[in-house]
Design a protein around this motif. Structure first.
Motif, mmCIF file in Angstrom:
data_model
loop_
_atom_site.group_PDB
_atom_site.id
_atom_site.type_symbol
_atom_site.label_atom_id
_atom_site.label_comp_id
_atom_site.label_asym_id
_atom_site.label_seq_id
_atom_site.Cartn_x
_atom_site.Cartn_y
_atom_site.Cartn_z
ATOM 1 N N GLU A 166 45.920 -45.027 26.009
ATOM 2 C CA GLU A 166 44.460 -44.959 26.055
ATOM 3 C C GLU A 166 43.959 -43.966 27.089
ATOM 4 O OE1 GLU A 166 42.825 -48.816 26.547
ATOM 5 O OE2 GLU A 166 43.575 -49.589 24.642
ATOM 6 N N ALA A 167 44.647 -43.900 28.233
ATOM 7 C CA ALA A 167 44.204 -42.984 29.294
ATOM 8 C C ALA A 167 44.260 -41.532 28.828
ATOM 9 C CB ALA A 167 45.055 -43.183 30.540
ATOM 10 N N LEU A 222 47.996 -41.074 20.459
ATOM 11 C CA LEU A 222 48.658 -42.091 19.640
ATOM 12 C C LEU A 222 50.024 -41.560 19.217
ATOM 13 C CD1 LEU A 222 48.515 -44.782 17.968
ATOM 14 C CD2 LEU A 222 47.693 -43.364 16.071
ATOM 15 N N THR A 223 51.066 -42.344 19.451
ATOM 16 C CA THR A 223 52.416 -41.964 19.018
ATOM 17 C C THR A 223 52.824 -42.854 17.854
ATOM 18 O OG1 THR A 223 53.029 -41.280 21.263
ATOM 19 C CG2 THR A 223 54.824 -41.685 19.709
ATOM 20 N N LEU A 224 53.207 -42.225 16.745
ATOM 21 C CA LEU A 224 53.645 -42.928 15.545
ATOM 22 C C LEU A 224 55.139 -42.683 15.364
ATOM 23 C CD1 LEU A 224 52.550 -44.485 12.975
ATOM 24 C CD2 LEU A 224 52.574 -42.246 11.844
ATOM 25 N N SER A 240 42.254 -41.414 15.175
ATOM 26 C CA SER A 240 42.970 -40.661 16.213
ATOM 27 C C SER A 240 42.710 -39.164 16.104
ATOM 28 C CB SER A 240 44.478 -40.917 16.113
ATOM 29 O OG SER A 240 44.762 -42.280 16.311
ATOM 30 N N LYS A 241 42.567 -38.536 17.237
ATOM 31 C CA LYS A 241 42.435 -37.082 17.291
ATOM 32 C C LYS A 241 43.731 -36.426 17.773
ATOM 33 C CE LYS A 241 37.440 -37.053 18.154
ATOM 34 N NZ LYS A 241 36.359 -36.623 19.080
ATOM 35 N N ASN A 242 44.438 -37.111 18.652
ATOM 36 C CA ASN A 242 45.685 -36.581 19.212
ATOM 37 C C ASN A 242 46.841 -37.465 18.751
ATOM 38 O OD1 ASN A 242 44.375 -34.517 20.912
ATOM 39 N ND2 ASN A 242 43.578 -36.287 22.007
ATOM 40 N N LEU A 254 37.237 -40.261 34.916
ATOM 41 C CA LEU A 254 37.951 -41.442 35.389
ATOM 42 C C LEU A 254 37.260 -42.117 36.571
ATOM 43 C CD1 LEU A 254 41.600 -40.002 35.273
ATOM 44 C CD2 LEU A 254 40.429 -41.345 33.514
ATOM 45 N N LEU A 255 36.148 -41.542 37.014
ATOM 46 C CA LEU A 255 35.466 -42.075 38.195
ATOM 47 C C LEU A 255 34.543 -43.248 37.879
ATOM 48 C CD1 LEU A 255 34.442 -38.740 39.991
ATOM 49 C CD2 LEU A 255 36.401 -40.212 40.496
#
Length: 393
Positions: A8-9, A13-15, A40-42, A229-230
């Motif tokens: 998520e960070a 996504l790994t398939l 998913s985009k990446n 991330l802040l």
């Protein structure tokens, strides 16, 4: 159901495709894959355990590539890579072969950093192994940036190949018969003028290079991602102020190292070689100058132990280096000019330190609160307009 993992960070996504993907099972695999990857985009398609893939399986990958804007294939065995290459998939997608597995058991440790450990493999090579929390893309980027920097006249060690060591990834480099600049200053403080000149000249060599568009990431884009991330520490309006300050930075196209301290410069036969290229980007020189200020001006006063650990210097020598560096970089010992330069560097440091807030690990909440209260709410936000003017000038 297909196996998958979502970071998520990083927004990745790994398939995992495993076993055989053929005309018999491809309809079910396609249905599951399209459902999993719908938003998913990446996408990373891991084929480490893939034994065979038919034309119907390849069509699934094509559909996923159209669905996800950024799709890559990793851990391809020789057999699978040959299929992908013969069918033109290596022209369509970024395909990475399976990495060589190595062991560093019994190898000499020759250096440790905040995110990695360097081991001596043999008489000619070393390996930099990243901590397990870092994905392979970090090693890929460092290797890519090191090779690209060499093209633009930046001396860096030769990198040979990416490897896997247990759950970690790494890069095999040539063994450099050298000492760090920090170590040399510590051993020969009488040569501080010479070493300061070397340090300054190398930084100016970086900043005089003008790489082609797209060779490196843009530093401002990287900083804006860090600003995202802040939100767990700051109010939305406060984060917007930080983003505005980042956007005020000049859009220069200099090569920026990102961690230019004496521990990251090796000296071999009197010539400097720059290491640790994982954060190389393009941007304004003030970004590097802020990091230099952090390491050899602020750290000796506020965190002296880190100076010895990261750079091999005593705090006193680091401060002496900073003083001479200012004179060298400015080309004068005029006190007013140097004071103005130091102020700009210190303001740049406030911004860079603020961005570290989002990546501070669990357990360091007290340190994080100090950055938020002293630097962000105490300096950056109330003085934002002045800071934008100084950094943008």
């Amino acid at each position: 159901m297909l196996k998958y993992k979502l970071d998520e960070a990083a927004g990745i996504l790994t398939l995992f495709l495993e076993g055989r993907v053929d005309s018999i099972n491809s309809p079910e695999i396609e249905k599951d894959a399209l459902e999993i990857c719908a938003n998913s985009k990446n996408l990373v398609i891991d084929v480490e355990k893939l034994e065979y893939i038919s034309s119907s399986g390849l069509r699934i990958i094509l559909k996923l590539g159209k669905l996800c804007a950024n799709t890559s294939i990793v851990n391809a065995s020789s057999e699978v890579y040959e299929i992908l290459d013969a069918t033109g998939f290596t022209d369509i997608f970024k395909v990475r072969r399976a990495l060589q597995e190595i062991s560093v058991e019994g190898c000499q440790v020759i250096g440790r950093g905040g995110n990695s450990t360097v081991y001596r493999l043999d008489e000619e090579t070393i390996v930099k192994i990243y901590d397990p929390r870092y994905p392979v893309t970090v090693a890929e980027d460092e290797q890519k940036y090191a090779r690209a920097a060499t093209v633009y006249g930046i001396p860096t060690p030769l990198s040979f190949r990416l490897v896997k060591c247990g759950e970690s990834f790494g890069i095999v480099f040539e063994l450099i018969n050298a000492k760090s600049l920090g170590r040399l200053i510590l051993e020969h403080p009488e040569n501080l003028d010479e070493y300061t000149s070397m340090y300054t000249k190398l930084l100016k060599t970086l900043h005089s290079a003008r790489p082609d568009e797209g060779t490196f990431n843009k530093a401002k884009d990287v900083m804006l991602k860090k600003a995202d991330l802040l939100d767990k520490w700051l109010e939305p309006a406060e984060v917007d102020v930080v983003r505005d300050v980042i956007r005020a930075l000049p859009d220069d196209n200099c090569i920026i190292h990102g961690d230019f301290h004496p521990g990251n410069i090796m000296v071999q036969a009197g010539e400097p070689i720059l290491i640790d290229m994982a954060e190389v980007s393009t941007g304004a020189p003030i970004i590097d100058l802020a990091a230099v200020y952090r390491d050899i001006c602020s750290a000796p006063l506020n965190s002296p132990d880190t100076v010895q650990h990261n750079q091999g210097l005593t705090p006193e020598l680091a401060l002496a280096l900073w003083k001479k560096f200012c004179q060298n970089y400015c080309g004068t010992d005029d006190s007013e000019t140097i004071a103005k330069f130091e102020k700009k560097c210190s303001i740049g440091y406030v911004l860079s330190a603020a961005l570290c807030l989002g990546i501070i690990p669990p357990g360091a909440e007290k340190h994080a609160s100090g950055i938020r209260d002293k630097l962000i709410r105490g300096i950056l936000i109330p003085q934002a307009e002045m800071i934008k003017m100084v950094l943008g000038g």
